[in-house]
Design a protein around this motif. Structure first.
Motif, PDB file in Angstrom:
ATOM      1  N   ASN A   1       0.925  42.086  34.048  1.00 22.33           N
ATOM      2  CA  ASN A   1      -0.018  43.166  34.284  1.00 22.33           C
ATOM      3  C   ASN A   1      -0.275  43.229  35.784  1.00 22.33           C
ATOM      4  N   PRO A   2      -0.421  44.421  36.390  1.00 19.30           N
ATOM      5  CA  PRO A   2      -0.701  44.501  37.835  1.00 19.30           C
ATOM      6  C   PRO A   2      -1.929  43.703  38.254  1.00 19.30           C
ATOM      7  N   LEU A   3      -2.893  43.553  37.325  1.00 19.53           N
ATOM      8  CA  LEU A   3      -4.103  42.822  37.658  1.00 19.53           C
ATOM      9  C   LEU A   3      -3.884  41.303  37.712  1.00 19.53           C
ATOM     10  N   TYR A   4      -2.700  40.828  37.280  1.00 18.49           N
ATOM     11  CA  TYR A   4      -2.402  39.391  37.319  1.00 18.49           C
ATOM     12  C   TYR A   4      -1.889  38.948  38.697  1.00 18.49           C
ATOM     13  N   PHE A   5      -1.860  39.881  39.662  1.00 24.85           N
ATOM     14  CA  PHE A   5      -1.309  39.570  40.988  1.00 24.85           C
ATOM     15  C   PHE A   5      -2.410  39.574  42.041  1.00 24.85           C
TER      16      PHE A   5
ATOM     17  N   ASP B   1      -2.834  36.401  57.980  1.00 31.62           N
ATOM     18  CA  ASP B   1      -4.021  35.766  58.559  1.00 31.62           C
ATOM     19  C   ASP B   1      -4.821  34.982  57.531  1.00 31.62           C
ATOM     20  N   GLY B   2      -4.297  34.892  56.273  1.00 33.73           N
ATOM     21  CA  GLY B   2      -4.985  34.136  55.222  1.00 33.73           C
ATOM     22  C   GLY B   2      -5.914  34.963  54.359  1.00 33.73           C
ATOM     23  N   SER B   3      -6.095  36.241  54.676  1.00 38.74           N
ATOM     24  CA  SER B   3      -6.979  37.089  53.871  1.00 38.74           C
ATOM     25  C   SER B   3      -6.331  37.389  52.524  1.00 38.74           C
ATOM     26  N   LYS B   4      -7.138  37.426  51.461  1.00 39.57           N
ATOM     27  CA  LYS B   4      -6.651  37.695  50.107  1.00 39.57           C
ATOM     28  C   LYS B   4      -7.095  39.093  49.675  1.00 39.57           C
ATOM     29  N   TYR B   5      -6.193  39.801  48.962  1.00 39.57           N
ATOM     30  CA  TYR B   5      -6.455  41.182  48.564  1.00 39.57           C
ATOM     31  C   TYR B   5      -6.137  41.351  47.091  1.00 39.57           C
ATOM     32  N   ASP B   6      -7.040  42.056  46.401  1.00 39.70           N
ATOM     33  CA  ASP B   6      -6.779  42.425  45.011  1.00 39.70           C
ATOM     34  C   ASP B   6      -5.903  43.672  44.968  1.00 39.70           C
ATOM     35  N   VAL B   7      -5.248  43.858  43.838  1.00 36.50           N
ATOM     36  CA  VAL B   7      -4.306  44.970  43.679  1.00 36.50           C
ATOM     37  C   VAL B   7      -5.094  46.258  43.348  1.00 36.50           C
ATOM     38  N   GLU B   8      -4.669  47.384  43.987  1.00 35.69           N
ATOM     39  CA  GLU B   8      -5.202  48.709  43.692  1.00 35.69           C
ATOM     40  C   GLU B   8      -4.323  49.360  42.626  1.00 35.69           C
ATOM     41  N   LEU B   9      -4.930  49.751  41.500  1.00 32.77           N
ATOM     42  CA  LEU B   9      -4.165  50.318  40.394  1.00 32.77           C
ATOM     43  C   LEU B   9      -3.793  51.780  40.672  1.00 32.77           C
ATOM     44  N   ALA B  10      -2.580  52.139  40.243  1.00 31.25           N
ATOM     45  CA  ALA B  10      -2.067  53.511  40.265  1.00 31.25           C
ATOM     46  C   ALA B  10      -1.983  54.105  41.654  1.00 31.25           C
ATOM     47  N   ALA B  11      -1.927  53.283  42.706  1.00 25.45           N
ATOM     48  CA  ALA B  11      -1.818  53.803  44.067  1.00 25.45           C
ATOM     49  C   ALA B  11      -0.359  54.082  44.426  1.00 25.45           C
ATOM     50  N   ASP B  12       0.583  53.238  43.940  1.00 23.41           N
ATOM     51  CA  ASP B  12       2.017  53.401  44.238  1.00 23.41           C
ATOM     52  C   ASP B  12       2.720  53.854  42.964  1.00 23.41           C
ATOM     53  N   GLU B  13       3.624  54.799  43.121  1.00 21.30           N
ATOM     54  CA  GLU B  13       4.317  55.349  41.954  1.00 21.30           C
ATOM     55  C   GLU B  13       5.291  54.361  41.297  1.00 21.30           C
ATOM     56  N   ARG B  14       5.605  53.285  41.985  1.00 17.88           N
ATOM     57  CA  ARG B  14       6.525  52.293  41.396  1.00 17.88           C
ATOM     58  C   ARG B  14       5.768  51.051  40.919  1.00 17.88           C
ATOM     59  N   GLN B  15       4.497  51.222  40.615  1.00 22.75           N
ATOM     60  CA  GLN B  15       3.682  50.089  40.197  1.00 22.75           C
ATOM     61  C   GLN B  15       4.333  49.354  39.027  1.00 22.75           C
ATOM     62  N   ILE B  16       4.238  48.004  39.031  1.00 24.05           N
ATOM     63  CA  ILE B  16       4.846  47.198  37.971  1.00 24.05           C
ATOM     64  C   ILE B  16       4.188  47.514  36.633  1.00 24.05           C
ATOM     65  N   ASP B  17       4.971  47.509  35.574  1.00 22.52           N
ATOM     66  CA  ASP B  17       4.471  47.880  34.255  1.00 22.52           C
ATOM     67  C   ASP B  17       3.687  46.728  33.618  1.00 22.52           C
TER      68      ASP B  17
ATOM     69  N   ASP C   1      -0.378  33.705  35.023  1.00 22.47           N
ATOM     70  CA  ASP C   1       0.022  34.038  33.656  1.00 22.47           C
ATOM     71  C   ASP C   1      -1.223  34.205  32.780  1.00 22.47           C
ATOM     72  N   GLY C   2      -1.516  35.476  32.436  1.00 27.52           N
ATOM     73  CA  GLY C   2      -2.653  35.747  31.553  1.00 27.52           C
ATOM     74  C   GLY C   2      -4.000  35.564  32.215  1.00 27.52           C
ATOM     75  N   LEU C   3      -4.088  35.747  33.510  1.00 24.82           N
ATOM     76  CA  LEU C   3      -5.339  35.652  34.264  1.00 24.82           C
ATOM     77  C   LEU C   3      -5.848  34.215  34.384  1.00 24.82           C
ATOM     78  N   PHE C   4      -5.827  33.455  33.300  1.00 28.57           N
ATOM     79  CA  PHE C   4      -6.373  32.098  33.308  1.00 28.57           C
ATOM     80  C   PHE C   4      -5.286  31.029  33.104  1.00 28.57           C
ATOM     81  N   GLY C   5      -4.039  31.434  33.150  1.00 24.32           N
ATOM     82  CA  GLY C   5      -2.938  30.485  32.976  1.00 24.32           C
ATOM     83  C   GLY C   5      -2.508  29.872  34.300  1.00 24.32           C
ATOM     84  N   ASP C   6      -1.278  29.377  34.344  1.00 24.61           N
ATOM     85  CA  ASP C   6      -0.751  28.760  35.552  1.00 24.61           C
ATOM     86  C   ASP C   6      -0.461  29.822  36.604  1.00 24.61           C
TER      87      ASP C   6
END
Length: 208
Positions: free
Chosen positions: A141-145, A151-167, A196-201
């Protein structure tokens, strides 16, 4: 008056002043020197014969009991160790190939292709591939990334912003999926982390 000389006569008179009657010759005994020489030659010959027999016996026994010559020392290699015979060299064992990880994740930089839902701000996309090598199913799921910048900054994924978003899919053994994950802002992505699954490895991949 002439005197008659009866000629020399042997007077068998004994006494002082009178010549003694010569003794008849005594027969000489046979000298033992010849015998000694003969026995001496035979003794010398017998001595050498005995020596020859003893020497032959010792030589025969020595051949059987003689130690075998020591084997020549193995030639040494330039490094100082002994050089082994080719016949003793063990064949090189090929290193065993490592089994692939249950889940493989790869990532590489990609250009951003906005969808109609993009709000016109700057975005950064990363193309990722997830491969399931395990017997269990793997949910994607895109939210699993999550994307980490240089510079060490962490970013969450923006949904539906890129047309080739992973399924959003569920991968069975041997399946894979490829698509983009996109974050808001213009950054230099360094790594992508998949959980894996938000709370997995968590599995991290460097951005190539």
């Amino acid at each position: 008056m002439a005197q008659h000389n009866p000629g020399p006569q042997y007077q068998q008179q004994w006494g002082p002043g009178r010549p003694q009657q010569p003794m008849p010759p005594v027969p000489r005994k046979k000298s033992g020197a010849g015998r000694i020489i003969g026995f001496g030659c035979l003794g010398v010959i017998a001595f050498f014969v005995v020596i020859g027999v003893i020497g032959a016996a010792l030589g025969a026994g020595g051949d059987e009991s003689a130690e075998k010559p020591a084997a020549p020392a193995a030639p040494k290699e330039p490094g100082g160790g002994e050089k082994k015979d080719k016949g003793e060299e063990k064949p090189r064992e090929e290193p065993e190939e490592e089994a692939p990880a249950p889940i493989q994740v790869t990532a590489e930089a990609a250009d951003f292709r906005p969808t109609i839902l993009a709000d016109g701000e700057e975005y950064t996309s990363v193309l990722v591939t997830v491969v399931n090598n395990s017997a269990e199913k793997v949910g994607v799921n895109p939210l699993y990334f999550e994307v980490t910048a240089a510079d060490g900054s962490k970013y969450d994924v923006e949904l539906a912003a890129d047309e080739r978003q992973i399924d959003t899919v569920e991968l069975t053994e041997g399946e894979k999926v490829t698509g983009t994950v996109t974050v808001k802002g213009k950054i230099e992505p360094k790594t992508v982390t998949f959980t894996d699954g938000l709370f997995g490895d968590s599995i991290r991949a460097d951005v190539g």
